[in-house]
Scaffold this motif. Structure first.
Motif, PDB file in Angstrom:
ATOM      1  N   THR A 109       0.989  -1.257   0.018  1.00 43.17           N
ATOM      2  CA  THR A 109      -0.109   0.001  -0.064  1.00 43.17           C
ATOM      3  C   THR A 109       0.939   1.155   0.074  1.00 43.17           C
ATOM      4  OG1 THR A 109      -1.799  -1.244   1.069  1.00 43.17           O
ATOM      5  CG2 THR A 109      -1.682   1.131   1.332  1.00 43.17           C
ATOM      6  N   VAL A 110       0.442   2.065  -0.672  1.00 40.52           N
ATOM      7  CA  VAL A 110       1.186   3.421  -0.933  1.00 40.52           C
ATOM      8  C   VAL A 110       0.177   4.412  -0.306  1.00 40.52           C
ATOM      9  CG1 VAL A 110       2.542   5.034  -2.479  1.00 40.52           C
ATOM     10  CG2 VAL A 110       2.834   2.701  -2.697  1.00 40.52           C
ATOM     11  N   GLU A 111       0.525   5.246   0.521  1.00 36.26           N
ATOM     12  CA  GLU A 111      -0.229   6.732   0.897  1.00 36.26           C
ATOM     13  C   GLU A 111       0.015   7.761   0.282  1.00 36.26           C
ATOM     14  OE1 GLU A 111       0.066   6.684   5.272  1.00 36.26           O
ATOM     15  OE2 GLU A 111      -1.292   4.803   5.607  1.00 36.26           O
ATOM     16  N   TYR A 112      -1.003   8.769   0.003  1.00 36.55           N
ATOM     17  CA  TYR A 112      -0.701   9.973  -0.663  1.00 36.55           C
ATOM     18  C   TYR A 112      -1.461  11.093  -0.055  1.00 36.55           C
ATOM     19  CZ  TYR A 112      -5.435   9.037  -2.376  1.00 36.55           C
ATOM     20  OH  TYR A 112      -6.517   8.999  -2.564  1.00 36.55           O
ATOM     21  N   ASP A 113      -0.910  12.131  -0.398  1.00 33.39           N
ATOM     22  CA  ASP A 113      -1.842  13.483  -0.044  1.00 33.39           C
ATOM     23  C   ASP A 113      -2.422  14.004  -1.220  1.00 33.39           C
ATOM     24  OD1 ASP A 113      -0.695  13.766   2.729  1.00 33.39           O
ATOM     25  OD2 ASP A 113       1.003  13.971   1.902  1.00 33.39           O
ATOM     26  N   VAL A 114      -1.585  13.882  -2.379  1.00 29.91           N
ATOM     27  CA  VAL A 114      -2.292  14.151  -3.607  1.00 29.91           C
ATOM     28  C   VAL A 114      -2.178  13.054  -4.659  1.00 29.91           C
ATOM     29  CG1 VAL A 114      -2.393  15.611  -5.737  1.00 29.91           C
ATOM     30  CG2 VAL A 114      -1.450  16.648  -3.336  1.00 29.91           C
ATOM     31  N   LEU A 115      -3.388  12.631  -5.098  1.00 28.96           N
ATOM     32  CA  LEU A 115      -3.263  11.511  -6.132  1.00 28.96           C
ATOM     33  C   LEU A 115      -3.537  11.805  -7.569  1.00 28.96           C
ATOM     34  CD1 LEU A 115      -3.502   8.500  -6.572  1.00 28.96           C
ATOM     35  CD2 LEU A 115      -5.931   8.413  -6.429  1.00 28.96           C
ATOM     36  N   ILE A 116      -2.486  11.415  -8.436  1.00 28.54           N
ATOM     37  CA  ILE A 116      -2.867  11.776  -9.895  1.00 28.54           C
ATOM     38  C   ILE A 116      -3.247  10.338 -10.700  1.00 28.54           C
ATOM     39  CG2 ILE A 116      -1.830  12.726 -12.091  1.00 28.54           C
ATOM     40  CD1 ILE A 116      -0.045  14.568 -10.054  1.00 28.54           C
ATOM     41  N   ILE A 117      -4.296  10.224 -11.368  1.00 26.72           N
ATOM     42  CA  ILE A 117      -4.563   9.063 -11.960  1.00 26.72           C
ATOM     43  C   ILE A 117      -4.194   9.320 -13.487  1.00 26.72           C
ATOM     44  CG2 ILE A 117      -6.179   7.417 -12.218  1.00 26.72           C
ATOM     45  CD1 ILE A 117      -7.900   8.512  -9.932  1.00 26.72           C
ATOM     46  N   ALA A 118      -3.309   8.459 -13.948  1.00 29.04           N
ATOM     47  CA  ALA A 118      -2.953   8.497 -15.517  1.00 29.04           C
ATOM     48  C   ALA A 118      -2.371   7.346 -15.851  1.00 29.04           C
ATOM     49  CB  ALA A 118      -1.841   9.769 -15.524  1.00 29.04           C
ATOM     50  N   PRO A 119      -3.185   6.090 -15.884  1.00 28.52           N
ATOM     51  CA  PRO A 119      -2.419   4.883 -16.155  1.00 28.52           C
ATOM     52  C   PRO A 119      -2.744   4.659 -17.695  1.00 28.52           C
ATOM     53  CG  PRO A 119      -4.716   4.592 -15.129  1.00 28.52           C
ATOM     54  CD  PRO A 119      -4.265   5.905 -14.992  1.00 28.52           C
ATOM     55  N   GLY A 120      -3.247   5.391 -18.317  1.00 21.87           N
ATOM     56  CA  GLY A 120      -3.597   5.249 -19.879  1.00 21.87           C
ATOM     57  C   GLY A 120      -4.665   4.014 -19.979  1.00 21.87           C
ATOM     58  N   CYS A 121      -4.820   3.460 -21.017  1.00 19.62           N
ATOM     59  CA  CYS A 121      -5.885   2.444 -21.685  1.00 19.62           C
ATOM     60  C   CYS A 121      -5.050   1.210 -21.986  1.00 19.62           C
ATOM     61  CB  CYS A 121      -6.626   2.837 -22.928  1.00 19.62           C
ATOM     62  SG  CYS A 121      -8.016   4.226 -22.270  1.00 19.62           S
ATOM     63  N   VAL A 122      -5.817   0.240 -22.021  1.00 20.71           N
ATOM     64  CA  VAL A 122      -5.378  -1.047 -22.385  1.00 20.71           C
ATOM     65  C   VAL A 122      -6.048  -1.310 -23.810  1.00 20.71           C
ATOM     66  CG1 VAL A 122      -4.661  -1.803 -20.098  1.00 20.71           C
ATOM     67  CG2 VAL A 122      -6.876  -2.304 -20.867  1.00 20.71           C
ATOM     68  N   ASN A 123      -5.479  -2.528 -24.425  1.00 16.99           N
ATOM     69  CA  ASN A 123      -6.001  -2.945 -25.542  1.00 16.99           C
ATOM     70  C   ASN A 123      -7.414  -3.552 -25.655  1.00 16.99           C
ATOM     71  OD1 ASN A 123      -3.720  -2.341 -27.471  1.00 16.99           O
ATOM     72  ND2 ASN A 123      -2.679  -4.233 -26.221  1.00 16.99           N
ATOM     73  N   GLN A 124      -8.067  -2.934 -26.450  1.00 19.20           N
ATOM     74  CA  GLN A 124      -9.425  -3.408 -26.403  1.00 19.20           C
ATOM     75  C   GLN A 124      -9.880  -4.443 -27.745  1.00 19.20           C
ATOM     76  OE1 GLN A 124     -12.441  -4.702 -25.769  1.00 19.20           O
ATOM     77  NE2 GLN A 124     -13.517  -2.796 -25.069  1.00 19.20           N
ATOM     78  N   THR A 125      -9.996  -5.694 -27.369  1.00 14.53           N
ATOM     79  CA  THR A 125     -10.051  -6.666 -28.778  1.00 14.53           C
ATOM     80  C   THR A 125     -11.696  -7.004 -28.968  1.00 14.53           C
ATOM     81  OG1 THR A 125      -9.919  -8.495 -27.204  1.00 14.53           O
ATOM     82  CG2 THR A 125      -7.893  -7.572 -28.108  1.00 14.53           C
ATOM     83  N   PHE A 126     -12.589  -6.329 -28.210  1.00 16.50           N
ATOM     84  CA  PHE A 126     -13.951  -6.558 -28.338  1.00 16.50           C
ATOM     85  C   PHE A 126     -14.260  -8.302 -28.202  1.00 16.50           C
ATOM     86  CE2 PHE A 126     -12.533  -2.724 -30.922  1.00 16.50           C
ATOM     87  CZ  PHE A 126     -13.201  -2.175 -30.005  1.00 16.50           C
ATOM     88  N   ASN A 127     -13.713  -8.805 -27.511  1.00 19.52           N
ATOM     89  CA  ASN A 127     -13.740 -10.122 -27.253  1.00 19.52           C
ATOM     90  C   ASN A 127     -13.771 -10.991 -28.278  1.00 19.52           C
ATOM     91  OD1 ASN A 127     -14.275  -9.837 -24.393  1.00 19.52           O
ATOM     92  ND2 ASN A 127     -16.501  -8.907 -24.739  1.00 19.52           N
ATOM     93  N   THR A 128     -12.942 -10.569 -29.398  1.00 20.08           N
ATOM     94  CA  THR A 128     -12.681 -11.324 -30.792  1.00 20.08           C
ATOM     95  C   THR A 128     -12.078 -12.464 -30.277  1.00 20.08           C
ATOM     96  OG1 THR A 128     -12.818  -9.097 -31.888  1.00 20.08           O
ATOM     97  CG2 THR A 128     -11.905 -11.068 -33.020  1.00 20.08           C
ATOM     98  N   PRO A 129     -12.467 -13.731 -30.681  1.00 18.92           N
ATOM     99  CA  PRO A 129     -11.831 -14.953 -30.294  1.00 18.92           C
ATOM    100  C   PRO A 129     -10.440 -15.163 -31.133  1.00 18.92           C
ATOM    101  CG  PRO A 129     -14.122 -15.415 -30.961  1.00 18.92           C
ATOM    102  CD  PRO A 129     -13.916 -13.911 -31.162  1.00 18.92           C
TER     103      PRO A 129
END
Length: 425
Positions: A109-129
């Motif tokens: 666990t990491v504690e903070y006073d200011v949180l900046i959320i910027a993890p980006g996106c991941v690949n979306q395959t639309f559940n294509t087999p």
């Protein structure tokens, strides 16, 4: 807040997170970065790296810096307690193959006073087999290296005396799923690569082929109509086939299936379309989120909003994981960079006055279509070699160090003299 230095926790080290990690005042803040890779990837350079235009290490920057006072954990954020101001993480262990394996057995666990959320996106395959198992993606440097290694393997297997010309043609057919800038520029770089490889592999001349598949009725959807038409003509001239309104049904190791054409043999399928939120963003409850893509909604000062649209103090969100309420912006590097620079100025400034609202400034949009040809959309639309030169110079503009830009220019010069190589790592 902490009586010494306020603790800023940055989740993610993409375009937004990396700029924040390097430019926030480390004498004013105690900075911690959580990211699953120890380097930041210059995503606009990955297609060039994947096709051997320069070494892939030139398309990334290390997060750790000798002159920066900050803490970096190679880990994935998995959950946040916004009331207690803490984020739970699990280590991301680098494997000899260059890939990562999350270690769920050792959370911290990491504690903070200011949180900046910027993890980006991941690949979306639309559940294509089969897409996750057999497709090649282009979001990280290991992705680029995997494409490069696959291309080299295909060229060598196609060269074996046991491989028939028909089979070689199938192996050297590259299918690119996605007609946006990433898919278009990867296709363009592949066109250049195969053109140059005809000197090294003269026995394979005429066998490589590239096809772009997109479910939309047009490629380069955000560009002006005349630029789209120009790109199509340029691709046709270079032998790239563009299949719009193409619905991918499944992917196999050596083929893709579409609703329109059935089974299409392919030595490699590159997936360059679709984004979705990472598990961490999806796990955040109590925040206002956009219906499309599930992006965290913020106010004009990039502060995260609660479900009732009130501001959540000391929590910021930006990059592909966030959008401004009532003022939607695309998931591009340019947007992430401008937001990050705005937030750096906001947090570093020594003033009691509230920061001015963020205002996005639209820059020109550039796409390379192969063979020293390109398209630019801006105040004036450009095409041809001038657009290509602007795209090449723009590639250097993305880098954050003169050293790296100089090495890329040297690579271009050596490639011009002796041709590109994909066999070297």
């Amino acid at each position: 807040m902490n009586s010494v230095r306020p603790r800023i926790l940055i989740v993610g080290a993409g375009w937004a997170g990396f700029i924040l990690s390097q430019q926030l005042d480390d004498s004013k803040y105690d900075i911690t970065i959580i990211a699953p890779h120890q380097t930041f990837a210059y995503t606009p350079l990955l297609a060039s790296a994947a096709t051997g235009l320069f070494f892939s290490r030139l398309a990334e920057e290390p997060i750790r810096r000798a002159h920066r006072r900050m803490t970096y954990y190679r880990a994935l954020a998995t959950a946040a307690d916004l009331d207690q101001k803490s984020v739970t993480c699990i280590p991301s262990i680098l494997q000899p193959s260059g890939r990562d394996i999350p270690d769920a057995n050792h959370p911290f666990t990491v504690e903070y006073d200011v949180l900046i959320i910027a993890p980006g996106c991941v690949n979306q395959t639309f559940n294509t087999p089969g897409a996750t198992d057999y497709c090649f993606f282009l979001k990280t440097v290991p992705d680029a290296e995997a494409i490069k290694a696959k291309l080299l393997s295909l060229l060598e297997v196609a060269s074996l005396p046991t491989t028939s010309p028909e089979r070689a043609k199938e192996l050297l057919h590259i299918a690119v799923v996605g007609g946006g800038p990433t898919g278009v520029e990867l296709s363009a770089e592949l066109t250049d690569l195969f053109s140059e490889m005809s000197k090294t592999y003269p026995h394979l001349a005429g066998l490589p082929s590239i096809t772009i598949h997109d479910v939309a009725p047009e490629i380069l959807g955000v560009f002006h109509q005349k630029l789209k038409a120009y790109a199509l003509r340029s691709f046709k001239k270079h032998g790239v086939e563009v299949k719009t309104n193409s619905h991918i049904e499944k992917i196999e190791e050596d083929a893709l299936y579409t609703k329109e054409d059935g089974r299409i043999p392919a030595g490699m399928v590159a997936w360059a379309t679709g984004n979705k939120q990472c598990d961490f963003v999806e796990s955040l409850h109590g925040l206002s989120k956009a219906t499309r893509l599930g992006r965290i909604l913020t106010d004009q000062r990039l502060r995260a909003l609660k479900e009732d649209q009130s501001v959540l103090e000391n929590v910021y969100a930006l990059g592909d994981a966030a959008d401004i309420f009532g003022n939607g912006l695309p998931t591009t590097a340019e947007v992430a960079v401008q937001k990050a620079e705005y937030l750096v100025n906001t947090l570093n400034r020594h003033s009691s006055k509230p920061a001015s609202p963020f205002v996005y400034k639209q820059r020109r949009m550039v796409a390379y279509v192969g063979g020293t040809d390109g398209v630019i959309m801006g105040r004036q639309d450009w095409t041809g070699e001038a657009a290509w030169l602007a795209w090449r110079s723009g590639s250097l503009g993305w880098t954050r160090s003169w050293r790296r830009a100089g090495m890329i220019m040297a690579s271009w010069a050596w490639n011009f003299i002796g041709g590109r190589e994909i066999a070297r790592k």
